[in-house]
Design a protein around this motif. Structure first.
Motif, PDB file in Angstrom:
ATOM      1  N   ALA A 227      -2.624  13.459 101.275  1.00 52.31           N
ATOM      2  CA  ALA A 227      -1.685  13.819 102.407  1.00 52.31           C
ATOM      3  C   ALA A 227      -0.291  13.848 102.015  1.00 52.31           C
ATOM      4  O   ALA A 227       0.321  13.129 101.274  1.00 52.31           O
ATOM      5  N   ALA A 228       0.365  14.965 102.697  1.00 55.90           N
ATOM      6  CA  ALA A 228       1.766  14.941 102.086  1.00 55.90           C
ATOM      7  C   ALA A 228       2.658  15.599 102.935  1.00 55.90           C
ATOM      8  O   ALA A 228       2.520  16.515 103.456  1.00 55.90           O
ATOM      9  N   LYS A 229       3.653  14.920 103.690  1.00 55.24           N
ATOM     10  CA  LYS A 229       4.864  15.554 104.443  1.00 55.24           C
ATOM     11  C   LYS A 229       5.707  16.300 103.933  1.00 55.24           C
ATOM     12  O   LYS A 229       6.122  17.438 104.208  1.00 55.24           O
ATOM     13  N   ASP A 230       6.227  15.838 102.548  1.00 55.54           N
ATOM     14  CA  ASP A 230       7.014  16.712 101.853  1.00 55.54           C
ATOM     15  C   ASP A 230       6.307  17.967 100.773  1.00 55.54           C
ATOM     16  O   ASP A 230       5.744  17.295  99.973  1.00 55.54           O
ATOM     17  N   ILE A 231       6.435  19.041 101.407  1.00 60.23           N
ATOM     18  CA  ILE A 231       5.361  19.987 100.556  1.00 60.23           C
ATOM     19  C   ILE A 231       6.230  20.771  99.630  1.00 60.23           C
ATOM     20  O   ILE A 231       5.691  21.661  98.877  1.00 60.23           O
ATOM     21  N   LYS A 232       7.392  20.534  99.450  1.00 60.79           N
ATOM     22  CA  LYS A 232       8.254  21.149  98.386  1.00 60.79           C
ATOM     23  C   LYS A 232       8.044  20.710  96.848  1.00 60.79           C
ATOM     24  O   LYS A 232       7.755  19.595  96.583  1.00 60.79           O
ATOM     25  N   VAL A 233       7.964  21.881  96.146  1.00 61.40           N
ATOM     26  CA  VAL A 233       7.877  21.213  94.753  1.00 61.40           C
ATOM     27  C   VAL A 233       9.061  21.943  94.040  1.00 61.40           C
ATOM     28  O   VAL A 233       9.522  23.082  93.828  1.00 61.40           O
ATOM     29  N   ASP A 234       9.792  20.984  93.240  1.00 58.56           N
ATOM     30  CA  ASP A 234      10.973  21.407  92.444  1.00 58.56           C
ATOM     31  C   ASP A 234      10.659  21.407  90.924  1.00 58.56           C
ATOM     32  O   ASP A 234       9.591  21.201  90.437  1.00 58.56           O
ATOM     33  N   THR A 235      11.794  21.447  90.177  1.00 61.76           N
ATOM     34  CA  THR A 235      11.575  21.608  88.700  1.00 61.76           C
ATOM     35  C   THR A 235      11.148  20.321  88.091  1.00 61.76           C
ATOM     36  O   THR A 235      10.214  20.230  87.111  1.00 61.76           O
ATOM     37  N   ASN A 236      11.664  19.170  88.401  1.00 67.66           N
ATOM     38  CA  ASN A 236      11.266  18.020  88.049  1.00 67.66           C
ATOM     39  C   ASN A 236       9.866  17.562  88.509  1.00 67.66           C
ATOM     40  O   ASN A 236       9.076  16.987  87.782  1.00 67.66           O
ATOM     41  N   GLY A 237       9.389  18.146  89.729  1.00 67.36           N
ATOM     42  CA  GLY A 237       8.316  18.066  90.206  1.00 67.36           C
ATOM     43  C   GLY A 237       7.132  18.681  89.361  1.00 67.36           C
ATOM     44  O   GLY A 237       6.063  17.995  89.086  1.00 67.36           O
ATOM     45  N   LYS A 238       7.585  19.922  88.759  1.00 65.87           N
ATOM     46  CA  LYS A 238       6.603  20.662  87.800  1.00 65.87           C
ATOM     47  C   LYS A 238       6.414  19.845  86.508  1.00 65.87           C
ATOM     48  O   LYS A 238       5.181  19.891  86.256  1.00 65.87           O
ATOM     49  N   ASN A 239       7.552  19.163  86.335  1.00 69.66           N
ATOM     50  CA  ASN A 239       7.308  18.351  85.029  1.00 69.66           C
ATOM     51  C   ASN A 239       6.545  17.100  85.175  1.00 69.66           C
ATOM     52  O   ASN A 239       5.689  16.612  84.404  1.00 69.66           O
ATOM     53  N   VAL A 240       6.568  16.444  86.429  1.00 69.17           N
ATOM     54  CA  VAL A 240       5.785  15.194  86.811  1.00 69.17           C
ATOM     55  C   VAL A 240       4.307  15.843  86.949  1.00 69.17           C
ATOM     56  O   VAL A 240       3.265  15.158  86.463  1.00 69.17           O
ATOM     57  N   ILE A 241       3.920  17.002  87.557  1.00 65.93           N
ATOM     58  CA  ILE A 241       2.872  17.625  87.578  1.00 65.93           C
ATOM     59  C   ILE A 241       2.166  17.700  86.269  1.00 65.93           C
ATOM     60  O   ILE A 241       0.887  17.162  86.106  1.00 65.93           O
ATOM     61  N   GLU A 242       2.883  18.199  85.456  1.00 70.00           N
ATOM     62  CA  GLU A 242       2.195  18.502  84.066  1.00 70.00           C
ATOM     63  C   GLU A 242       2.004  17.004  83.081  1.00 70.00           C
ATOM     64  O   GLU A 242       0.814  17.170  82.792  1.00 70.00           O
ATOM     65  N   MET A 243       2.674  16.139  83.426  1.00 72.91           N
ATOM     66  CA  MET A 243       2.531  14.993  82.962  1.00 72.91           C
ATOM     67  C   MET A 243       1.347  14.208  83.422  1.00 72.91           C
ATOM     68  O   MET A 243       0.649  13.763  82.755  1.00 72.91           O
ATOM     69  N   CYS A 244       1.027  14.327  84.891  1.00 71.67           N
ATOM     70  CA  CYS A 244      -0.288  13.814  85.385  1.00 71.67           C
ATOM     71  C   CYS A 244      -1.371  14.507  84.767  1.00 71.67           C
ATOM     72  O   CYS A 244      -2.554  13.906  84.504  1.00 71.67           O
ATOM     73  N   GLU A 245      -1.402  15.915  84.599  1.00 75.45           N
ATOM     74  CA  GLU A 245      -2.466  16.440  84.068  1.00 75.45           C
ATOM     75  C   GLU A 245      -2.704  16.154  82.592  1.00 75.45           C
ATOM     76  O   GLU A 245      -3.798  16.151  82.213  1.00 75.45           O
ATOM     77  N   ASP A 246      -1.689  15.890  81.790  1.00 82.10           N
ATOM     78  CA  ASP A 246      -1.737  15.480  80.387  1.00 82.10           C
ATOM     79  C   ASP A 246      -2.312  14.150  80.239  1.00 82.10           C
ATOM     80  O   ASP A 246      -2.831  13.889  79.275  1.00 82.10           O
ATOM     81  N   ASN A 247      -1.928  13.394  81.085  1.00 77.66           N
ATOM     82  CA  ASN A 247      -2.490  11.881  80.864  1.00 77.66           C
ATOM     83  C   ASN A 247      -3.486  11.232  82.022  1.00 77.66           C
ATOM     84  O   ASN A 247      -3.525  10.489  82.142  1.00 77.66           O
ATOM     85  N   SER A 248      -4.070  12.698  82.826  1.00 79.72           N
ATOM     86  CA  SER A 248      -5.097  12.203  83.655  1.00 79.72           C
ATOM     87  C   SER A 248      -4.541  11.147  84.868  1.00 79.72           C
ATOM     88  O   SER A 248      -5.324  10.207  84.974  1.00 79.72           O
TER      89      SER A 248
END
Length: 252
Positions: free
Chosen positions: A42-63
């Protein structure tokens, strides 16, 4: 820190100054239903910013699994930052490995010690790691252009199955989906995220990920040892490549 860590189980908690919107992180399997009430974040904050894209990439790279918005107490994925009229979610708890089996609950505490609200995480240190509790769900690439082709193949296999006396089992259905989705699957090419991250690093990372998934699936001690060796080799290689590159830049 994550690259240099020798542990296969990592928890990252705190202010990441990133907005990841409704990104799911690594999908949580139904085996976690008792631990993670919300299999879909669930997410109230639905915006994705530049740092968010980096965190998403980190999550995918490190499971990493994003814990925010998954637990019983934090199911509504409350905002973690409140400054004046501005509200957002930029503080997270990310977990992988054994932590899937040891986190009982997480919530955003409504205490205004600062403009960041604290995250309270309940950990069961008595729980024993279960390698079968954190299996990754299979993930196939989807391309909407092939929707009709995908559907036609599934319907064709279903019609053939109608002539059989027994209903298809899970393995058969999974195989049908993989075959039908084959037209959408493209060979993955590594992305050079750092100047020193070359094809050799990419191959070492692939080997580490393959052995990690295999160790989760089997729970075999030898498989776990093989993963630890592959992961250590990958991180050692990355450190050397990074150090060498920085050294060359310094000389220049």
């Amino acid at each position: 820190m994550i690259q240099e860590s020798t542990s296969s189980s990592v928890m990252v908690v705190g202010d990441l100054n990133a907005r990841i919107g409704t990104h799911q992180g690594t999908p949580v399997s139904k085996d976690h239903a008792g631990k993670f009430e919300m299999l879909i974040r669930a997410a109230k904050d639905i915006k994705v910013d530049t740092n968010g894209k980096n965190v998403i990439e980190m999550c995918e790279d490190n499971s990493f699994t994003v814990l925010n918005g998954r637990t019983q107490s934090g199911g509504d994925e409350s905002y973690t930052f409140k400054g004046g009229q501005a509200v957002s979610t930029i503080d997270y708890c990310l977990i992988n490995g054994m932590w899937h089996n040891r986190i009982d609950d997480m919530q955003v505490v409504p205490e205004t010690f600062s403009d960041h609200l604290p995250l309270a995480i309940q950990i069961d240190l008595r729980a024993q790691p279960n390698p079968h509790d954190n299996k990754l769900l299979p993930k196939l690439q989807w391309n909407d252009r092939y929707r009709q082709q995908y559907r036609a193949q599934l319907e064709q296999k279903s019609e053939r199955q109608d002539c059989q006396p027994e209903a298809p089992n899970i393995e058969t259905l999974t195989n049908w989906i993989k075959i039908a989705a084959a037209c959408m699957q493209k060979p993955t090419h590594y992305t050079r995220k750092q100047p020193w991250f070359d094809s050799e690093c990419h191959r070492a990372r692939q080997r580490s990920m393959i052995t990690w998934k295999r160790s989760l699936h089997t729970g075999n001690a030898d498989e776990k040892r093989e993963y630890q060796e592959a992961n250590t080799a990958f991180k050692t290689m990355c450190r050397k490549k990074r150090t060498t590159t920085i050294g060359i830049w310094s000389l220049k």
